[in-house]
Design a protein around this motif. Structure first.
Motif, PDB file in Angstrom:
ATOM      1  N   HIS A  75      26.132  54.107  48.156  1.00 52.01           N
ATOM      2  CA  HIS A  75      25.336  54.179  49.380  1.00 52.01           C
ATOM      3  C   HIS A  75      23.941  54.656  49.042  1.00 52.01           C
TER       4      HIS A  75
ATOM      5  N   PRO B 218      24.027  62.659  65.851  1.00 56.30           N
ATOM      6  CA  PRO B 218      24.922  61.523  65.613  1.00 56.30           C
ATOM      7  C   PRO B 218      24.603  60.810  64.301  1.00 56.30           C
ATOM      8  N   MET B 219      25.671  60.449  63.587  1.00 58.67           N
ATOM      9  CA  MET B 219      25.524  59.933  62.234  1.00 58.67           C
ATOM     10  C   MET B 219      25.650  58.417  62.231  1.00 58.67           C
ATOM     11  N   SER B 220      24.926  57.787  61.334  1.00 58.48           N
ATOM     12  CA  SER B 220      25.034  56.334  61.198  1.00 58.48           C
ATOM     13  C   SER B 220      24.630  55.905  59.804  1.00 58.48           C
ATOM     14  N   GLY B 221      25.565  55.292  59.104  1.00 59.77           N
ATOM     15  CA  GLY B 221      25.254  54.829  57.759  1.00 59.77           C
ATOM     16  C   GLY B 221      25.260  53.312  57.697  1.00 59.77           C
ATOM     17  N   GLY B 222      25.506  52.812  56.486  1.00 62.77           N
ATOM     18  CA  GLY B 222      25.629  51.365  56.296  1.00 62.77           C
ATOM     19  C   GLY B 222      24.379  50.637  56.642  1.00 62.77           C
TER      20      GLY B 222
ATOM     21  N   ARG C 107      12.417  71.172  58.431  1.00 64.86           N
ATOM     22  CA  ARG C 107      13.681  70.618  57.960  1.00 64.86           C
ATOM     23  C   ARG C 107      14.617  71.733  57.460  1.00 64.86           C
TER      24      ARG C 107
ATOM     25  N   ALA D 139      30.076  58.431  59.028  1.00 65.42           N
ATOM     26  CA  ALA D 139      29.696  59.068  57.771  1.00 65.42           C
ATOM     27  C   ALA D 139      28.378  59.830  57.954  1.00 65.42           C
TER      28      ALA D 139
ATOM     29  N   LEU E 112      17.135  56.509  54.860  1.00 66.16           N
ATOM     30  CA  LEU E 112      18.456  57.107  55.031  1.00 66.16           C
ATOM     31  C   LEU E 112      18.483  58.500  54.446  1.00 66.16           C
ATOM     32  N   GLU E 113      18.940  59.412  55.299  1.00 65.95           N
ATOM     33  CA  GLU E 113      19.016  60.800  54.887  1.00 65.95           C
ATOM     34  C   GLU E 113      20.495  61.177  54.770  1.00 65.95           C
ATOM     35  N   ALA E 114      20.848  61.935  53.751  1.00 66.95           N
ATOM     36  CA  ALA E 114      22.220  62.420  53.589  1.00 66.95           C
ATOM     37  C   ALA E 114      22.172  63.941  53.477  1.00 66.95           C
TER      38      ALA E 114
ATOM     39  N   ILE F 247      21.903  48.387  51.017  1.00 66.72           N
ATOM     40  CA  ILE F 247      22.050  49.764  51.498  1.00 66.72           C
ATOM     41  C   ILE F 247      23.399  50.316  51.071  1.00 66.72           C
ATOM     42  N   VAL F 248      24.427  49.465  51.216  1.00 63.25           N
ATOM     43  CA  VAL F 248      25.779  49.953  50.971  1.00 63.25           C
ATOM     44  C   VAL F 248      26.593  48.886  50.250  1.00 63.25           C
TER      45      VAL F 248
ATOM     46  N   PHE G 254      18.803  67.860  60.437  1.00 63.59           N
ATOM     47  CA  PHE G 254      18.863  66.473  59.970  1.00 63.59           C
ATOM     48  C   PHE G 254      18.405  65.519  61.074  1.00 63.59           C
ATOM     49  N   GLY G 255      18.025  64.315  60.643  1.00 62.12           N
ATOM     50  CA  GLY G 255      17.672  63.242  61.568  1.00 62.12           C
ATOM     51  C   GLY G 255      16.587  63.662  62.553  1.00 62.12           C
TER      52      GLY G 255
ATOM     53  N   PHE H 193      25.209  60.271  57.557  1.00 62.12           N
ATOM     54  CA  PHE H 193      23.901  59.721  57.198  1.00 62.12           C
ATOM     55  C   PHE H 193      23.074  59.664  58.469  1.00 62.12           C
TER      56      PHE H 193
ATOM     57  N   LEU I 198      31.903  54.100  57.771  1.00 60.20           N
ATOM     58  CA  LEU I 198      30.554  54.401  57.260  1.00 60.20           C
ATOM     59  C   LEU I 198      29.487  54.150  58.330  1.00 60.20           C
TER      60      LEU I 198
END
Lengths: 148, 79
Positions: free
Chosen positions: A78, B75-79, B17, A117, A47-49, A89-90, B7-8, A119, A113
């Protein structure tokens, strides 16, 4: 409060800490998301932020959740960096006077999220690596909050 | 000169990067990328890719300061 963490954390400890010292909170809901192995198809998640930007964007949604559901407090942890299957992860915890607000706000924050969010998530397995983008299901989940 | 962050999957497409690119506006920056790295330029055209200048999302061309930070966000994806 949102905290990005680069090391494994114990969700139980985070929840215990969040529950401590409250005399006006009637309800705390929490959610923990774990990295899945997908039957051996995923050996590592990364996971990149975007430091500062990511925290600020999540902070805005946290404030929106506090206003919308009348929360007393929120904690979001997170992970970033490499995460092997089985690790958290969260973690999201919400505190309110009553349970409905706590449950709903936790659900609302997780939907945000997952699909909005800042990430970027890469899954590595025996067949190589791929970037994961929000699914239609994730977008439908988020859309539930736009009409109600 | 602007500091550009990818990113990504965009970083995989470009093979970097973070780097400095000479540009006084966002439009000039995109022009530089179109010439120097057409594959990255094409990846940036996807409508889901968002742009942040100095940590604020922008949708139009904007001026860049010499120390501006430009981030391209797929496109973002967390969790």
């Amino acid at each position: 409060m949102i905290r990005l963490v680069s090391q494994p954390f114990d969700p139980g400890e985070a929840l215990a800490g969040f529950c401590r010292g409250r005399s006006e909170t009637g309800a705390i809901a929490s959610f923990t998301g774990l990295a899945r192995a997908e039957a051996g198809q995923t050996t590592l998640l990364e996971l990149e932020a975007y430091p500062v930007f990511t925290e600020r964007e999540i902070g805005r949604h946290e404030a929106a959740a506090v206003a919308r559901f009348g929360l007393q407090d929120v904690l979001i942890l997170h992970r970033t960096g490499p995460i092997p299957p089985g690790e958290a992860i969260v973690f999201v915890a919400t505190a309110a006077a009553h349970r409905r607000a706590a449950f709903e706000a936790c659900d609302f924050l997780m939907d945000y999220l997952k699909s909005r969010a800042p990430f970027w998530k890469k899954e590595t397995g025996p067949d190589g690596a791929r970037w994961i983008e929000p699914t239609d299901r994730d977008r439908d989940d988020l859309a539930r909050w736009e009409t109600s | 000169m602007a500091r550009v962050l990818l990113f990504g999957r965009l970083a995989d497409v470009a093979g970097w990067r973070e780097r400095d690119i000479p540009a006084r506006t966002l439009g000039e920056l995109r022009g530089w990328i179109a010439t120097e790295d057409p594959a990255l330029f094409e990846a940036l055209q996807a409508p889901a890719v968002r742009t942040a200048v100095d940590q604020s999302l922008v949708s139009l061309d904007v001026d860049l300061r010499p120390d501006s930070e430009v981030a391209f966000l797929p496109p973002m994806s967390g969790g």
